[in-house]
Design an enzyme around this catalytic site. Structure first.
Site, PDB file in Angstrom:
ATOM      1  CB  ALA A 247     -67.111  20.998   1.788  1.00 48.65           C
ATOM      2  CG  MET A 248     -69.191  18.682   7.031  1.00 47.29           C
ATOM      3  SD  MET A 248     -69.265  16.952   6.554  1.00 47.29           S
ATOM      4  CE  MET A 248     -70.639  16.399   7.555  1.00 47.29           C
TER       5      MET A 248
ATOM      6  CB  CYS B 172     -75.132  27.060  -5.959  1.00 44.29           C
ATOM      7  SG  CYS B 172     -73.791  26.766  -4.842  1.00 44.29           S
TER       8      CYS B 172
ATOM      9  CB  SER C 259     -71.319  16.733   2.474  1.00 43.53           C
ATOM     10  OG  SER C 259     -72.483  17.104   3.174  1.00 43.53           O
TER      11      SER C 259
ATOM     12  N   GLY D 148     -68.483  16.068  -1.179  1.00 46.50           N
ATOM     13  CA  GLY D 148     -69.389  14.956  -1.462  1.00 46.50           C
ATOM     14  C   GLY D 148     -69.819  14.890  -2.915  1.00 46.50           C
TER      15      GLY D 148
ATOM     16  N   GLY E 140     -74.875  19.554   5.081  1.00 48.72           N
ATOM     17  CA  GLY E 140     -76.080  19.140   5.790  1.00 48.72           C
ATOM     18  C   GLY E 140     -76.899  18.144   4.996  1.00 48.72           C
ATOM     19  N   GLY E 141     -76.345  17.706   3.862  1.00 48.40           N
ATOM     20  CA  GLY E 141     -77.015  16.716   3.025  1.00 48.40           C
ATOM     21  C   GLY E 141     -76.401  15.337   3.165  1.00 48.40           C
ATOM     22  CB  VAL E 142     -77.638  12.017   2.035  1.00 54.01           C
ATOM     23  CG1 VAL E 142     -77.766  12.194   0.530  1.00 54.01           C
ATOM     24  CG2 VAL E 142     -77.327  10.578   2.389  1.00 54.01           C
TER      25      VAL E 142
ATOM     26  CB  CYS F 128     -71.157  28.323  -6.246  1.00 51.25           C
ATOM     27  SG  CYS F 128     -71.112  28.133  -4.451  1.00 51.25           S
TER      28      CYS F 128
END
Length: 442
Positions: free
Chosen positions: A10-11, A222, A17, A126, A13-15, A101
């Protein structure tokens, strides 16, 4: 040569993940990065942060040379999480959407998409958390169906997987994972389990993920982000003006736009009042919000709570609790708050009563600022932080490093102020009748 396992990461867009995907690739897995879109709107500056995050996740996948997919759960998020959030607010409660979530979206819809649609052997996130199984054991797990009885048969799963705290206790995220299913946990990898946040940032820098390192850590709800909460919630719920009423003498101190815009322990913004007043209770029938003149007023402190049916992650419920109907463990209702010793009592309907070793403030001082008592929230970011810290929401239980699970708090015991007033009335009645006053210590 052995079988190359397929893992869907699961990505966000943060550091975190991004480094999780990097570690999976280094371990030799066939990794696919997937970005989830769960909310559909612009932020307060008119920028779609979801698209920006998706672009960041795509750039990481390009750097790692792994496939990238997008999946939308906007409809599912609305029905399973956001509608629930609005209903809870209308009941005068403050829910925790991040826990919901993870339960309904990431470890349910997304988990099924990864395993069944993309054909992955496991999914990964992550999160700073770990489980009781080794990576290779994850790939050997088979699917189990959800129980139809009140409690899961303890022999149905011979070796239940435990959810445990990550190595970086300051970043441990088991609190937010406390409602996920055993089935999802058994097929999930947490690559950051043994790492600290600082080391993760170092790895991101070395891998060239500079675009994600520059981003601020998200503090908002979230997938909804950081926005003015009162304005946001009033877009979905009708204003219900009411009075701020002193808990001490019943006098009206001012008015508010709706009790659902206020959280317990928060400083109440009351025009014309020189001194600070803090929210201590709400009456959703009359619309009155009760306030007290100090941040540590006894009306804010309670030591008992009842949950709805408790969600046990591994044992359902623990053998010790079944055997004696009581169990000693630790409790928190705020992410990263100090764990408090407690006694848990199991009810016939699967709910539990939690008795704490000490009274707890509805909004623990030091969660927004680690040094000073909580003051007025100066910005919407701090207000959003406060949103995640208020009662009633989830009671999360721990035994050592293991996160046992959680339950939504639906009933609170009397406050210290109520008990204090009760004692005073009893003493007054005894004095009036010339009866001896019992010694509290005896």
């Amino acid at each position: 040569m052995g079988v190359v396992r397929h893992v869907v990461c699961a990505m966000s867009g943060g550091v975190d993940s991004s480094v999780a995907a990097l570690l999976l690739k280094r371990r030799g897995y066939n990794v696919t990065g997937v970005f989830m879109k769960n909310w559909d709107s612009l932020d307060e500056s008119g920028v779609c942060s979801t698209e920006r995050d998706c672009d960041d996740a795509y750039r990481v996948c390009q750097t790692l040379d792994i496939p990238f997919h997008q999946v939308s759960y906007v409809k599912e998020y609305w029905h399973d999480v956001f509608s629930n959030l609005l209903k809870e607010y209308e009941k005068g409660r403050t829910p925790n959407p991040d826990i919901l979530c993870n339960k309904y979206i990431k470890f349910n819809h997304f988990h099924k998409y990864a395993i069944h649609t993309l054909g992955a052997d496991a999914m990964a996130t992550g999160h700073y958390a770990r489980t009781s199984q080794e990576d290779e054991e994850v790939f050997q797990q088979s699917h189990t169906t959800r129980p139809t009885t009140l409690f899961r048969d303890r022999f149905e799963i011979r070796n239940p997987v435990k959810l445990c705290k990550g190595a970086d206790l300051a970043k441990d995220q088991t609190f937010f994972l406390s409602q996920i299913s055993q089935d999802a946990l058994r097929k999930t990898l947490f690559p950051l389990a043994g790492l600290t946040k600082e080391f993760v940032k170092k790895m991101a820098a070395e891998a060239g993920f500079h675009h994600v390192l520059k981003k601020k850590e998200s503090m908002g709800i979230c997938f909804i982000g950081e926005r003015n909460f009162e304005n946001f919630i009033l877009e979905y719920l009708e204003p219900k003006p009411g009075n701020f009423v002193s808990i001490e003498d019943g006098t009206v101190k001012g008015t508010h736009k709706g009790w659902f815009t206020l959280t317990l322990g928060q400083r109440a913004r009351i025009g014309g009042q020189k001194d600070a007043w803090f929210v201590v209770d709400k009456d959703i029938v009359t619309g009155d919000v009760f306030v007290a003149p100090t941040t540590n007023h006894p009306a804010l402190f309670r030591d008992t709570a009842r949950t709805d049916r408790f969600h046990w992650i591994a044992s359902d419920p623990p053998a010790e609790l079944v055997r004696t109907q009581m169990m000693e463990c630790h409790f928190r209702f705020i992410h990263q708050m100090a764990l408090i010793p407690c006694t848990v009592t199991l009810n016939m309907d699967g709910s539990v009563w939690i008795s704490l070793s000490q009274p707890v403030r509805a909004l623990t001082p030091g969660q927004v600022s680690s040094q000073a008592p909580l003051q007025d929230f100066p910005s919407h970011v701090d207000f959003m932080r406060s949103l995640a810290l208020s009662l009633p929401q989830f009671a999360v239980l721990y035994k050592g490093d293991e996160c046992l699970g959680s339950g939504k708090m639906v009933q609170l015991g009397p406050s210290e102020f109520t008990l204090q007033k009760g004692r005073e009335r009893m003493v007054a009645n005894l004095q009036q009748n010339d009866e001896p006053i019992p010694d509290p210590a005896g």
